[in-house]
Design an enzyme around this catalytic site. Structure first.
Site, PDB file in Angstrom:
ATOM      1  N   HIS A 196      -8.469  -1.253  -0.141  1.00  0.00           N
ATOM      2  CA  HIS A 196      -7.511  -2.310  -0.496  1.00  0.00           C
ATOM      3  C   HIS A 196      -8.352  -3.512  -0.903  1.00  0.00           C
ATOM      4  O   HIS A 196      -9.340  -3.809  -0.253  1.00  0.00           O
ATOM      5  CB  HIS A 196      -6.678  -2.799   0.695  1.00  0.00           C
ATOM      6  CG  HIS A 196      -6.089  -1.754   1.557  1.00  0.00           C
ATOM      7  ND1 HIS A 196      -4.749  -1.511   1.592  1.00  0.00           N
ATOM      8  CD2 HIS A 196      -6.637  -0.916   2.461  1.00  0.00           C
ATOM      9  CE1 HIS A 196      -4.497  -0.567   2.477  1.00  0.00           C
ATOM     10  NE2 HIS A 196      -5.627  -0.188   3.026  1.00  0.00           N
ATOM     11  N   CYS A 247       0.799  -1.237   0.000  1.00  0.00           N
ATOM     12  CA  CYS A 247       0.000   0.000   0.000  1.00  0.00           C
ATOM     13  C   CYS A 247       0.832   1.287   0.000  1.00  0.00           C
ATOM     14  O   CYS A 247       0.555   2.176  -0.814  1.00  0.00           O
ATOM     15  CB  CYS A 247      -0.977   0.033   1.166  1.00  0.00           C
ATOM     16  SG  CYS A 247      -1.269  -1.532   1.957  1.00  0.00           S
ATOM     17  N   ASP A 292      -2.678  -7.680  -5.411  1.00  0.00           N
ATOM     18  CA  ASP A 292      -3.086  -6.507  -4.660  1.00  0.00           C
ATOM     19  C   ASP A 292      -3.626  -5.415  -5.582  1.00  0.00           C
ATOM     20  O   ASP A 292      -3.190  -5.290  -6.716  1.00  0.00           O
ATOM     21  CB  ASP A 292      -1.850  -5.972  -3.936  1.00  0.00           C
ATOM     22  CG  ASP A 292      -2.190  -5.351  -2.605  1.00  0.00           C
ATOM     23  OD1 ASP A 292      -3.387  -5.216  -2.304  1.00  0.00           O
ATOM     24  OD2 ASP A 292      -1.252  -4.992  -1.870  1.00  0.00           O
ATOM     25  N   GLN A 305       0.931 -11.069  -3.330  1.00  0.00           N
ATOM     26  CA  GLN A 305      -0.485 -10.722  -3.228  1.00  0.00           C
ATOM     27  C   GLN A 305      -0.982 -10.208  -4.569  1.00  0.00           C
ATOM     28  O   GLN A 305      -0.267  -9.492  -5.255  1.00  0.00           O
ATOM     29  CB  GLN A 305      -0.674  -9.595  -2.217  1.00  0.00           C
ATOM     30  CG  GLN A 305      -0.454  -9.989  -0.788  1.00  0.00           C
ATOM     31  CD  GLN A 305      -0.691  -8.794   0.113  1.00  0.00           C
ATOM     32  OE1 GLN A 305      -0.100  -7.737  -0.072  1.00  0.00           O
ATOM     33  NE2 GLN A 305      -1.560  -8.946   1.084  1.00  0.00           N
ATOM     34  N   LYS A 330     -14.972  -4.266   6.290  1.00  0.00           N
ATOM     35  CA  LYS A 330     -14.478  -5.082   5.165  1.00  0.00           C
ATOM     36  C   LYS A 330     -15.457  -6.188   4.811  1.00  0.00           C
ATOM     37  O   LYS A 330     -16.345  -6.528   5.589  1.00  0.00           O
ATOM     38  CB  LYS A 330     -13.129  -5.702   5.517  1.00  0.00           C
ATOM     39  CG  LYS A 330     -13.209  -6.671   6.691  1.00  0.00           C
ATOM     40  CD  LYS A 330     -11.913  -7.436   6.869  1.00  0.00           C
ATOM     41  CE  LYS A 330     -11.993  -8.286   8.137  1.00  0.00           C
ATOM     42  NZ  LYS A 330     -10.873  -9.177   8.313  1.00  0.00           N
ATOM     43  N   ARG A 375       6.812 -11.431   5.290  1.00  0.00           N
ATOM     44  CA  ARG A 375       6.365 -11.262   6.679  1.00  0.00           C
ATOM     45  C   ARG A 375       6.965 -12.357   7.539  1.00  0.00           C
ATOM     46  O   ARG A 375       6.966 -13.514   7.150  1.00  0.00           O
ATOM     47  CB  ARG A 375       4.839 -11.322   6.758  1.00  0.00           C
ATOM     48  CG  ARG A 375       4.199 -10.183   5.986  1.00  0.00           C
ATOM     49  CD  ARG A 375       2.692 -10.243   6.038  1.00  0.00           C
ATOM     50  NE  ARG A 375       2.147  -9.240   5.123  1.00  0.00           N
ATOM     51  CZ  ARG A 375       0.858  -9.139   4.816  1.00  0.00           C
ATOM     52  NH1 ARG A 375      -0.018  -9.975   5.363  1.00  0.00           N
ATOM     53  NH2 ARG A 375       0.443  -8.208   3.986  1.00  0.00           N
ATOM     54  N   HIS A 424      -5.280  -1.152  -5.113  1.00  0.00           N
ATOM     55  CA  HIS A 424      -5.794  -0.069  -4.276  1.00  0.00           C
ATOM     56  C   HIS A 424      -6.640   0.847  -5.133  1.00  0.00           C
ATOM     57  O   HIS A 424      -6.209   1.256  -6.211  1.00  0.00           O
ATOM     58  CB  HIS A 424      -4.635   0.683  -3.624  1.00  0.00           C
ATOM     59  CG  HIS A 424      -3.864  -0.189  -2.683  1.00  0.00           C
ATOM     60  ND1 HIS A 424      -2.728  -0.849  -3.053  1.00  0.00           N
ATOM     61  CD2 HIS A 424      -4.144  -0.564  -1.412  1.00  0.00           C
ATOM     62  CE1 HIS A 424      -2.302  -1.580  -2.035  1.00  0.00           C
ATOM     63  NE2 HIS A 424      -3.147  -1.438  -1.020  1.00  0.00           N
TER      64      HIS A 424
HETATM   65 ZN   LIG Z   1      -3.170  -2.347   0.759  1.00  0.00          ZN
END
Ligand SMILES: [Zn+2]
Ligand SMILES: [Zn+2]
Length: 640
Positions: A516, A335, A384, A382, A470, A364, A386
């Protein structure tokens, strides 16, 4: 004196003061009393031996409910621990909870358990059940409990007690065995009917690799033999599909714990091909849906993570490194990087929505005890994205994500999924960032978008993270097991921390609404799920090798290679097996590799310019000419 108790159906019953829950259950019916495993008094789960002294709401809990299963199986874990202590007195107890589908107990044993031990432990458990020991709760002071476990040399229990803040604790005793436990439990050992010990594993005390390695024994328990048998049968099927077994068998990936570190995945050519097909499809769909692809570096100065807040709240999960006095962080999230790109321009409301997408690899430091094949890893990619938008655009943006998600999941063969909506706890608004107005806008946008697509969902009060509500989607695989799927997460935090703005119609700057979202989640976990969903037999569009050409004798090698060239020119992934092995052997090998199509070529096929088509299921489609086969398989691939 008599009391009035109210049952879940609203009916009321007068009972004498001091009656036990099990006696109250008997007054409702013998069947209910037989099935009872615990009671619920005014919503609180308690033992059946609990006596009633007030007018209360009473629910009799049976194995059919999740809470009932938990009580039943947690009791099984105590019985197992008692059996282990009888057989191996030198073993120390730690903890033994019920889990989904079963239970476990972690023991500190001087000698690792072996599978033969499980049989002995099962036999001893059966003895304990036959002894019909009553299981009794007592409440003692914390100091008394510490003294008791000191005498028994149960050092882990003392450590657990040291962490408890209350003055008194509850103990559960059955025969010679005592455990520190909140309960509730079944009233006697004989109430446990059918159980099975399933497996052994190592587990660190408190999940921390710096602690001692404990011996974990997993088991399960049911009230009916047929349910246990069914469960064991499903488990066998799941074992056959385990991605940790199929992955190496199909030559897809490996993990090199010792040489390279746990939780890091090495993709072999076939696994990398599978990933490439997934990623190409993902990129194509996202570009079609108005996303812009971006790429960001894997490391960034720690300042960036201080601004984002991760440095303070997430530090123990981040890999940091020193580079000449400058601290850098290996990115745990994408992000902040996408925000930096957004902020290189001033954006007007007319420029929005902006959707940045990336197959972004993150790292991680997950605890080693939680790592599991491809499902829980330390380095993962990911899918991902945004979305930066205005409040007015929100509903159509969420609907867009839902449509994209539905299309992608169905393309991968997941037709069934369940949606959970996590909202804030209205009683504790102070725990969350963002104004009432923002929360209402975001929660309503999610609800309206789901309504527009006629999707039902489960509302989870108080389950939202502190920075926004979410949607979580759970997928169900071919065995009916749930898998973590897409999430759509609002964020009221980062736009403020990074001052992520747009210029509104009023000419003033406003914080953007930031969402996200992931569809596949982590590619690693998603592939692990796909392997198990399909049992390794991927549909043709995903198969690393789609066609295997098998020659019957060396006479057909040239023809086999001609066919291979022709199929490859049509964009198919093809291998030829022209070894001088027996035909049956070559077919069996291709079946084990789960290649969807086998094309057998012998003298007759060469003469007729055809191929004999076989499926991995063993089904024989007979002779075809090559062009017909190409048109059949390419149609199948494009339709997914
Ligand atoms: Zn994010
Ligand atoms: Zn317990």
């Amino acid at each position: 004196m008599s009391l009035t108790i109210t049952l879940p159906d609203g009916s009321q019953m007068d009972v004498p003061e001091g009656i036990t829950i099990i006696d109250a259950a008997s007054r409702v019916g013998k069947r209910l009393a037989d099935d009872a495993v615990a009671g619920k008094v005014d919503g609180k789960l308690v033992d059946l031996a609990t006596t009633l002294h007030d007018n209360v709401n009473l629910e009799i809990v049976t194995f059919d409910s999740n809470e009932g299963k938990e009580v039943y199986r947690h009791t099984a874990s105590h019985i197992m621990a008692q059996a282990v202590k009888r057989l191996f007195p030198e073993v120390k107890l730690t903890i033994g909870p019920a889990i989904e589908d079963g239970f476990y107990y972690d023991f500190d044993s001087p000698r690792p358990f072996v599978p033969e031990d499980l049989e002995k432990i099962e036999a001893e458990m059966q003895r304990i059940i036959d002894e019909d020991l009553s299981i009794e709760r007592s409440v003692v002071s914390k100091n008394e409990a510490i003294e008791l476990f000191k005498v028994k040399n149960e050092t882990y229990k003392i450590e657990l007690l040291d962490d408890i803040d209350e003055d008194s604790v509850s103990l559960y005793k059955q025969g010679e065995f005592v455990d520190l436990c909140k309960g509730p439990h079944l009233p006697t050992t004989k109430k446990l009917k059918f159980f099975k010990l399933l497996s052994l594993a190592g587990a660190y005390w408190r999940g921390d690799e710096n602690n001692r390695m404990l011996q974990r024994i997993y088991g399960t328990a049911f009230t009916k033999k047929s349910d246990l048998d069914n469960y064991l049968k499903n488990l066998e099927e799941a074992k056959k599909r385990d991605h940790r077994k199929l992955g190496p068998e199909l030559d897809l990936f490996s993990i090199h714990e010792e040489e390279a570190g746990p939780g890091l995945v090495y993709w072999h050519p076939k696994g990398a091909t599978l990933r490439r097909v997934i990623e190409d499809f993902w990129k194509e769909v996202h570009i079609k849906n108005g996303y812009q692809l971006v790429v960001i570096p894997h490391i960034a100065r720690s300042n960036l993570w201080r601004t984002s807040g991760h440095y303070d709240f997430y530090r123990e999960n981040m890999y940091t490194m020193d580079a000449g006095g400058q601290e850098y962080v290996l990115k745990p999230m994408n992000c902040p990087g996408h925000i930096l790109i957004y902020k290189t321009h001033t954006h007007s409301y007319r420029d929005l929505p902006i959707r940045y997408a990336e197959l972004g690899t993150v790292y991680r430091r997950e605890k080693s005890g939680t790592l599991h094949g491809l499902l829980r890893v330390r380095g993962f990619t990911q899918d991902d994205a945004h979305i930066f938008c205005t409040p007015e655009q929100l509903i159509s943006e969420i609907v867009g994500v839902i449509d994209l998600m539905d299309y992608m999941l169905k393309s991968f063969g997941y037709d069934e999924y369940k949606i959970e909506l996590s909202v804030r706890d209205p009683e504790h608004k102070e725990k969350y960032l963002g104004s009432d107005e923002e929360w209402e806008m975001a929660e309503n946008a999610l609800i309206d978008a789901l309504a527009q697509r006629d999707l039902s969902y489960e509302r989870k009060e108080g389950e939202a993270v502190f920075y926004g509500p979410k949607i979580d989607v759970k997928l169900f695989d071919a065995l009916g097991r749930p898998w973590q799927g897409p999430t759509i997460q609002f964020d009221f935090n980062l736009p403020k921390r990074f001052d992520v703005n747009y210029v509104g119609r009023d000419g003033k700057e406003h914080h953007v609404v930031m969402v996200h979202r992931v569809v596949l989640g982590a590619i690693e976990r998603f592939v692990g799920g796909l392997i198990e969903h399909y049992g390794g037999a991927f549909p043709t569009w995903l198969s690393p090798v789609q066609v295997k050409i098998i020659s019957i004798t060396d006479e057909q090698i040239d023809y086999a290679l001609q066919v291979e060239n022709k199929l490859e020119s049509a964009g198919l992934r093809v291998e030829s097996d022209t070894r001088s092995e027996k035909l049956g052997f070559k077919i069996r090998e291709a079946q084990l590799e789960k290649v969807p199509y086998m094309l057998i070529v012998g003298a007759r096929e060469v003469k007729n310019h055809t191929i004999a088509v076989r499926l991995r299921t063993g089904e024989d489609l007979g002779d075809m000419n090559i062009d017909d086969f190409i048109s059949k398989i390419t149609t199948e691939i494009s339709e997914k």
